[in-house]
Scaffold this motif. Structure first.
Motif, PDB file in Angstrom:
ATOM      1  N   ASN A 135       9.300  -0.758  -4.178  1.00 37.91           N
ATOM      2  CA  ASN A 135       9.645   0.091  -3.047  1.00 37.91           C
ATOM      3  C   ASN A 135      10.236  -0.774  -1.925  1.00 37.91           C
ATOM      4  OD1 ASN A 135       9.767   1.907  -0.948  1.00 37.91           O
ATOM      5  ND2 ASN A 135       7.781   2.816  -1.391  1.00 37.91           N
ATOM      6  N   PRO A 136      11.418  -0.420  -1.430  1.00 38.02           N
ATOM      7  CA  PRO A 136      12.025  -1.248  -0.368  1.00 38.02           C
ATOM      8  C   PRO A 136      11.259  -1.178   0.955  1.00 38.02           C
ATOM      9  CG  PRO A 136      13.388   0.673  -0.824  1.00 38.02           C
ATOM     10  CD  PRO A 136      12.295   0.666  -1.844  1.00 38.02           C
ATOM     11  N   ASN A 137      10.515  -0.114   1.194  1.00 39.37           N
ATOM     12  CA  ASN A 137       9.743   0.029   2.429  1.00 39.37           C
ATOM     13  C   ASN A 137       8.265  -0.304   2.200  1.00 39.37           C
ATOM     14  OD1 ASN A 137      12.012   0.906   3.884  1.00 39.37           O
ATOM     15  ND2 ASN A 137      11.721   2.986   3.113  1.00 39.37           N
ATOM     16  N   LEU A 138       8.011  -1.282   1.370  1.00 39.32           N
ATOM     17  CA  LEU A 138       6.634  -1.620   1.020  1.00 39.32           C
ATOM     18  C   LEU A 138       5.820  -2.046   2.238  1.00 39.32           C
ATOM     19  CD1 LEU A 138       4.619  -2.023  -1.301  1.00 39.32           C
ATOM     20  CD2 LEU A 138       5.427  -4.351  -1.482  1.00 39.32           C
ATOM     21  N   ASN A 139       6.457  -2.732   3.196  1.00 43.66           N
ATOM     22  CA  ASN A 139       5.725  -3.206   4.358  1.00 43.66           C
ATOM     23  C   ASN A 139       5.367  -2.078   5.319  1.00 43.66           C
ATOM     24  OD1 ASN A 139       8.328  -2.711   5.108  1.00 43.66           O
ATOM     25  ND2 ASN A 139       8.541  -4.522   6.407  1.00 43.66           N
ATOM     26  N   ARG A 140       5.933  -0.880   5.140  1.00 44.25           N
ATOM     27  CA  ARG A 140       5.656   0.247   6.023  1.00 44.25           C
ATOM     28  C   ARG A 140       4.625   1.213   5.426  1.00 44.25           C
ATOM     29  NH1 ARG A 140      10.833   2.853   8.449  1.00 44.25           N
ATOM     30  NH2 ARG A 140       9.220   3.508   9.900  1.00 44.25           N
TER      31      ARG A 140
END
Length: 60
Positions: A52-57
């Motif tokens: 997932n590209p938004n893993l940090n969110r």
């Protein structure tokens, strides 16, 4: 090497009761298979978020 007494008893009973031995071995094999499938499923579902590209969110 000497086998433990309980293992001797189990093997002796399995030798006498063939149907019970087959049922016991099949149930053990099915249990191990289900446990492995469950572990693979959990590992796969856990790792699915790594792409997932938004893993940090993501809030866990």
């Amino acid at each position: 090497m000497e086998l433990p007494v309980t293992l001797k008893l189990v093997l002796r009973n399995w030798k006498r009761n063939k149907a019970f031995a087959v049922i016991s071995i099949l149930s053990l094999a099915i249990g191990i298979t289900c446990t492995n499938l469950l572990a693979v499923f959990v590992i796969h579902e856990y790792n699915i978020e790594s792409s997932n590209p938004n893993l940090n969110r993501i809030f866990f």
